[in-house]
Design a protein around this motif. Sequence first.
Motif, PDB file in Angstrom:
ATOM      1  N   PRO A 265       0.836  -1.199   0.000  1.00  0.00           N
ATOM      2  CA  PRO A 265       0.000   0.000   0.000  1.00  0.00           C
ATOM      3  C   PRO A 265       0.870   1.247   0.000  1.00  0.00           C
ATOM      4  O   PRO A 265       2.081   1.174   0.281  1.00  0.00           O
ATOM      5  N   PRO A 266       0.305   2.410  -0.308  1.00  0.00           N
ATOM      6  CA  PRO A 266       1.096   3.640  -0.261  1.00  0.00           C
ATOM      7  C   PRO A 266       1.686   3.873   1.130  1.00  0.00           C
ATOM      8  O   PRO A 266       1.069   3.553   2.146  1.00  0.00           O
ATOM      9  N   SER A 267       2.890   4.393   1.172  1.00  0.00           N
ATOM     10  CA  SER A 267       3.508   4.682   2.466  1.00  0.00           C
ATOM     11  C   SER A 267       2.768   5.822   3.154  1.00  0.00           C
ATOM     12  O   SER A 267       2.127   6.651   2.499  1.00  0.00           O
ATOM     13  N   PRO A 268       2.843   5.903   4.465  1.00  0.00           N
ATOM     14  CA  PRO A 268       2.247   7.050   5.156  1.00  0.00           C
ATOM     15  C   PRO A 268       2.859   8.340   4.627  1.00  0.00           C
ATOM     16  O   PRO A 268       4.046   8.383   4.279  1.00  0.00           O
ATOM     17  N   PRO A 269       2.075   9.407   4.527  1.00  0.00           N
ATOM     18  CA  PRO A 269       2.614  10.674   4.009  1.00  0.00           C
ATOM     19  C   PRO A 269       3.849  11.109   4.785  1.00  0.00           C
ATOM     20  O   PRO A 269       3.909  11.031   6.008  1.00  0.00           O
ATOM     21  N   ARG A 270       4.849  11.568   4.047  1.00  0.00           N
ATOM     22  CA  ARG A 270       6.125  11.970   4.608  1.00  0.00           C
ATOM     23  C   ARG A 270       6.342  13.445   4.278  1.00  0.00           C
ATOM     24  O   ARG A 270       6.177  13.869   3.130  1.00  0.00           O
ATOM     25  N   ALA A 271       6.709  14.238   5.281  1.00  0.00           N
ATOM     26  CA  ALA A 271       6.907  15.675   5.078  1.00  0.00           C
ATOM     27  C   ALA A 271       8.038  15.917   4.086  1.00  0.00           C
ATOM     28  O   ALA A 271       9.101  15.294   4.160  1.00  0.00           O
ATOM     29  N   LEU A 272       7.808  16.829   3.153  1.00  0.00           N
ATOM     30  CA  LEU A 272       8.824  17.190   2.175  1.00  0.00           C
ATOM     31  C   LEU A 272       9.854  18.125   2.809  1.00  0.00           C
ATOM     32  O   LEU A 272       9.544  18.869   3.742  1.00  0.00           O
ATOM     33  N   LEU A 273      11.060  18.100   2.279  1.00  0.00           N
ATOM     34  CA  LEU A 273      12.109  18.987   2.783  1.00  0.00           C
ATOM     35  C   LEU A 273      11.731  20.449   2.562  1.00  0.00           C
ATOM     36  O   LEU A 273      11.011  20.792   1.626  1.00  0.00           O
ATOM     37  N   ASN A 274      12.229  21.293   3.444  1.00  0.00           N
ATOM     38  CA  ASN A 274      11.975  22.723   3.334  1.00  0.00           C
ATOM     39  C   ASN A 274      12.591  23.279   2.049  1.00  0.00           C
ATOM     40  O   ASN A 274      13.582  22.747   1.545  1.00  0.00           O
ATOM     41  N   PRO A 275      12.029  24.363   1.527  1.00  0.00           N
ATOM     42  CA  PRO A 275      12.619  24.950   0.315  1.00  0.00           C
ATOM     43  C   PRO A 275      13.956  25.599   0.611  1.00  0.00           C
ATOM     44  O   PRO A 275      14.157  26.171   1.691  1.00  0.00           O
ATOM     45  N   PRO A 276      14.898  25.555  -0.314  1.00  0.00           N
ATOM     46  CA  PRO A 276      16.180  26.235  -0.115  1.00  0.00           C
ATOM     47  C   PRO A 276      16.014  27.747  -0.237  1.00  0.00           C
ATOM     48  O   PRO A 276      15.081  28.242  -0.876  1.00  0.00           O
ATOM     49  N   LEU A 349      12.284  11.358  -2.215  1.00  0.00           N
ATOM     50  CA  LEU A 349      11.222  12.354  -2.373  1.00  0.00           C
ATOM     51  C   LEU A 349      11.840  13.738  -2.571  1.00  0.00           C
ATOM     52  O   LEU A 349      12.773  14.122  -1.861  1.00  0.00           O
ATOM     53  N   GLU A 350      11.307  14.468  -3.523  1.00  0.00           N
ATOM     54  CA  GLU A 350      11.802  15.805  -3.821  1.00  0.00           C
ATOM     55  C   GLU A 350      11.011  16.832  -3.023  1.00  0.00           C
ATOM     56  O   GLU A 350       9.783  16.768  -2.950  1.00  0.00           O
ATOM     57  N   GLY A 351      11.720  17.773  -2.420  1.00  0.00           N
ATOM     58  CA  GLY A 351      11.126  18.670  -1.452  1.00  0.00           C
ATOM     59  C   GLY A 351      10.398  19.853  -2.053  1.00  0.00           C
ATOM     60  O   GLY A 351      10.128  19.931  -3.255  1.00  0.00           O
ATOM     61  N   GLN A 352      10.100  20.814  -1.185  1.00  0.00           N
ATOM     62  CA  GLN A 352       9.397  22.012  -1.603  1.00  0.00           C
ATOM     63  C   GLN A 352      10.352  22.934  -2.374  1.00  0.00           C
ATOM     64  O   GLN A 352      11.554  22.934  -2.154  1.00  0.00           O
TER      65      GLN A 352
END
Length: 553
Positions: A265-276, A349-352
């Motif tokens: 199943p899809p993984s639990p949502p993971r927070a994206l990295l902060n924008p540079p 995963l690619e961040g904000q």
Amino acid sequence: MKFKALYCQAWGELRMKNRHVIYGTVLFGFLQAGTVWAASAPGADGARQYTHVIAQGETLGKLASRYLLRPSDWVTVAKLNGIAIDRRIPVGTRVRIPVSLMRTEAKEAKVLAAGGGVSTAAGPVAAGQSVAEGQTLRTGESGFVTLELADGSTLTLQSKSSMKLARSRQLVNTGGVQDMVAQLDSGRLETRVARQRGPASRYEISTATSNMGVRGTVFRVAADASGKRSQSEVTEGQVAAMSGASSDIVAVNAGFGTIVEAGKPPSPPRALLNPPKLSGIPAQFEKADVQVAFAPVDAATRYRGQVARDGNFANLVDDVVADEPRFGLKGLPDGKLFLRVRGIDAAGLEGQDGVHEFTVAARPFAPQLSEPLASQTLNTARVQFSWSPVAEAGGYRIQISEDETFDKPVIAAEVLGSSRYVAEQALKPVRHYWRVASVAGSKTGPWSDARPFSVRSEPPRLMAMRGSSGIMVAFGSPAQSVQVQVSRDARFNNLVADRSVSGQIDLSDLPVGAYHVRARFRQDAITGNWSAVERLEVYPVGWWMSTEGRSGR
């Protein structure tokens, strides 16, 4: 009686057919900006329903003609809505119609922008063309393509990717209710979805391991070529993620991502990295190839940088990935551009995004400087300059200054139709700097990098030396061309030799007699001052020349 008989006959036929009508509806809700909306689970086409509000004089028969693929399916609509008598439907009644029974019309997608190598089975793809339902798009090593769908949604397929526009339709007579499925086989895409018109609409991105259903959002999807892993990152709105191995639906909010592996199943949502933070990057560049650097992002293992001509990044110019918080961007076009950068975490995963607007003013390109060489010392006060021609340049501007700021250049000249310039005046024996800019029409391009050189007024020194062939005279700068004159008189009216040499000269061919020798540095047609005259005497068994009070044999 005739109406009742037709009703019973149709209902009986419906029960005997394959059960393609789904009466149960799988719904999930999203809370977005304080509003709850419901839609079918990704892939659950039969669960979607369109709602029509009955107006004065409307009947199920008229609705069937307007919406249904088979008019006889009005019986199914009547059963679903509990309507027993066709002609007695109160005005304002909300009639639910399964989307699976409705007529659709194909809508081609328009290519807003494309570059770097994009194709379908029909051939190359360029901006302005259309992509039809069922076509597969493929992008090259540096390719991209942005599609605009009929409802205004945009979808950008990025480099080294393959995507099939599996379904591109609208429900007939609904005012543009969307029915779109894009199948990402491999690579990456980013999409900006227009607000969908009710729960009957569908905007779905599918991969080998997942389906992503949306209602109006900005998000990215990536799928590996093996078909074993995909991921999605949401930057605006919300996405419903569902895997092929599970009926579980994961709601992914803005600022989060999910990973779907085959059989899981899809993984639990993971927070994206902060924008540079990109505030330290210049607002203007005068070169097409530039380096940009920024502060590292916590927990980032790599970084992605993209340059586009527009703030929505539909028309990409460059797309690079680096291990460090810096990028080399090459071949940037002139004009306003947008840079966005994001960190990539350990899971991939690619961040904000951090976004920076800048301009490039690099054209016409500055020429490559040739001579004088960097830090070269010249023995002539009137210097000749040369540089490589620039194809689009009709002329050049040259500046020569005694300081690096060029606040008060000693020479500022326009050069037309040539890539060479001879200083109009003698330069002081000090360190100088020079630079050149190309001119194309009324536009002057950026200056080249400034190059230093030095001028000294001393003429060459003549030094007698012993050579295997006899009389040899050497000079102080073997790297420069020297003009040497030998005369029988001190006024040099009776020349016996006038040669241009580098480093040294062999005078062993002179007959016995007394001579006068002088030399000066020469750069093409530009010459320096003559040296002091030296006396040279040639004897049958030797020679003698006075040089700085010394003699040599």
